[in-house]
Design an enzyme around this catalytic site. Structure first.
Site, mmCIF file in Angstrom:
data_model
loop_
_atom_site.group_PDB
_atom_site.id
_atom_site.type_symbol
_atom_site.label_atom_id
_atom_site.label_comp_id
_atom_site.label_asym_id
_atom_site.label_seq_id
_atom_site.Cartn_x
_atom_site.Cartn_y
_atom_site.Cartn_z
ATOM 1 N N SER A 185 0.828 -1.198 0.000
ATOM 2 C CA SER A 185 0.000 0.000 0.000
ATOM 3 C C SER A 185 0.873 1.263 0.000
ATOM 4 O O SER A 185 1.677 1.452 -0.912
ATOM 5 C CB SER A 185 -0.962 -0.043 1.190
ATOM 6 O OG SER A 185 -1.965 0.930 1.066
ATOM 7 N N ASP A 342 -10.244 -3.445 -5.087
ATOM 8 C CA ASP A 342 -9.300 -2.464 -4.554
ATOM 9 C C ASP A 342 -9.232 -1.280 -5.510
ATOM 10 O O ASP A 342 -9.004 -1.454 -6.713
ATOM 11 C CB ASP A 342 -7.916 -3.113 -4.420
ATOM 12 C CG ASP A 342 -6.858 -2.193 -3.817
ATOM 13 O OD1 ASP A 342 -7.205 -1.070 -3.401
ATOM 14 O OD2 ASP A 342 -5.694 -2.622 -3.763
ATOM 15 N N HIS A 372 -8.126 -4.910 -0.743
ATOM 16 C CA HIS A 372 -6.985 -4.130 -0.277
ATOM 17 C C HIS A 372 -6.693 -4.401 1.197
ATOM 18 O O HIS A 372 -7.591 -4.418 2.029
ATOM 19 C CB HIS A 372 -7.230 -2.626 -0.465
ATOM 20 C CG HIS A 372 -6.021 -1.805 -0.160
ATOM 21 N ND1 HIS A 372 -5.011 -1.604 -1.077
ATOM 22 C CD2 HIS A 372 -5.627 -1.166 0.972
ATOM 23 C CE1 HIS A 372 -4.059 -0.870 -0.531
ATOM 24 N NE2 HIS A 372 -4.409 -0.593 0.718
#
Length: 402
Positions: A185, A342, A372
């Site tokens: 991320s 995501d 995610h």
């Protein structure tokens, strides 16, 4: 005024909404309605929604931190300081006749504002160290609101460059030819940006052999890619939350949130953005299976003042997907993991394509049924198959290539 969101067992998602967001027998996730108003009440709604989202995430993080690690007790964990940056080092025990180990520099996610090397990511790094028989260095970069861009980038870069020094590698018995840089991320963002910077540093004698990026966030140019449109209200990371992570990272103005959402900051009349448009044309970078029937959102007239006030929106240290081809050609062998559910799916897919076009060997590992952040959901009571399968696939690739 709440919507608690949790991943369901297995690979799906579910939400538990309050009566306020329940209409006509359907459960509606907290959405982007706050961006559509211009008065103070809408700004307040938006602020409350974002605050609640962060409260839930912080609760999950703190809960995970109290859970017992399932990894081996043989891993030696020490905290150190690399060029002024705190790190946590995970070292597996020495094996007979083994001289040097491989290593992974890991940069955690959390929107540049949440989590840490010791909270939430402790278990992942222990398992990596044990499974790979590798020294794992987890970087404890400073977070928003203590600091904003570019300090997170500088922390990650300083810590990594310090570790790459021959004497430091020797101290940890690390093979200088078998080092990877990785992150998930926002940590994937930092890992990609650091890797680009290292590739251009002519004074470095040791560089990463690999980079491995897990559902990375790589651009703030277009918030209407197909994955942003498809997953705009997806739990864990809805689009409005991602936009606000960017605003907080840049110490920007929340009044720009709606303009960013509709791509006013990169409209055709915003001169600063024109030279970057060709580097992020998702109509040519994405396969048809991802483009589906979504259409580009390109404004004819926008707000140039957004880029003027937040120039970091086009700074490749913050948005590595916008790097020039000459930089991409210098990148090492790359692994990118993406998830269908995501908003950031297309960031990773487009970066994989651009790297591939630049001649870099790339493995794009896409999961149709994952979401995610799923890789951190591997400990009871949130030991979901999505987390287990993505983590195993990631570690398998590292094991085979590092």
């Amino acid at each position: 005024f709440a919507c608690v969101v949790l991943p369901s067992a297995g690979t799906g998602l579910r939400s538990f909404p309050s009566p306020i967001v329940e209409r006509a027998g359907e459960f509606h996730l907290l959405s982007e309605v706050a961006f559509k108003g211009k008065d103070q009440s809408c700004h307040l709604i938006h602020y409350l929604r974002l605050s609640h989202h962060l409260i839930v995430l912080n609760y999950v993080i703190c809960t995970f931190d109290k859970l017992k690690s399932v990894s081996s007790e043989d891993i030696n964990i020490t905290d150190a300081v690399f060029d002024g940056v705190e790190v946590r080092v995970f070292e597996p025990p020495a094996k007979r006749d083994e001289r040097l180990k491989r290593s992974v520099v890991y940069i955690h996610g959390g929107g540049w504002a949440l989590a840490s090397a010791s909270i939430l990511y402790n278990n992942l790094c222990r398992i990596m160290a044990e499974s790979l028989n590798a020294v794992v260095v987890s970087v404890e970069y400073r977070l928003v609101p203590e600091v904003c861009f570019p300090e997170q980038f500088h922390d990650a870069l300083r810590a990594t460059k310090h570790f790459l020094q021959p004497d430091v590698l020797a101290e940890y018995s690390v093979d200088p030819s078998r080092i990877a840089i990785s992150g998930d991320s926002a940590g994937g963002n930092l890992a990609a940006a650091v890797c680009q910077q290292l590739s251009k540093d002519e004074h470095l004698t040791i560089r990463p052999k690999l980079q491995a990026l897990i559902y990375p966030v790589l651009q703030a140019f277009d918030f209407n890619t197909p994955s942003y449109q498809q997953n705009m209200n997806m739990p864990v990371l809805p689009r409005y939350v991602m936009i606000n992570y960017w605003i907080d990272y840049f110490n920007g103005n929340y009044d720009f949130a709606h303009s960013l959402l509709i791509n006013n900051h990169t409209a055709l009349d915003v001169g600063q953005a024109l030279s970057f448009r060709g580097r992020l044309n998702w109509t040519s970078l994405l396969p048809s299976s991802f483009k589906k029937n979504y259409k580009p959102v390109i404004q004819t007239t926008g707000k140039a003042e957004i880029i003027q006030e937040i120039p970091a929106l086009l700074d490749v240290r913050a948005v590595p997907l916008l790097a020039e081809n000459e930089t991409l050609q210098l990148q090492p062998k790359t692994y990118i993991l993406t998830c269908e559910n995501d908003v950031l799916r297309d960031d990773g897919v487009m970066y994989a394509k651009r790297l591939e076009n630049a001649g870099v060997e790339v493995t794009l590992d896409h999961f149709d049924d994952c979401f995610h952040g799923c890789m951190i959901f591997t400990i009871w009571p949130t030991d979901f198959s999505a987390g287990i399968q993505t983590r195993n696939s990631y570690i398998k690739w590292l094991d085979e290539n590092l």
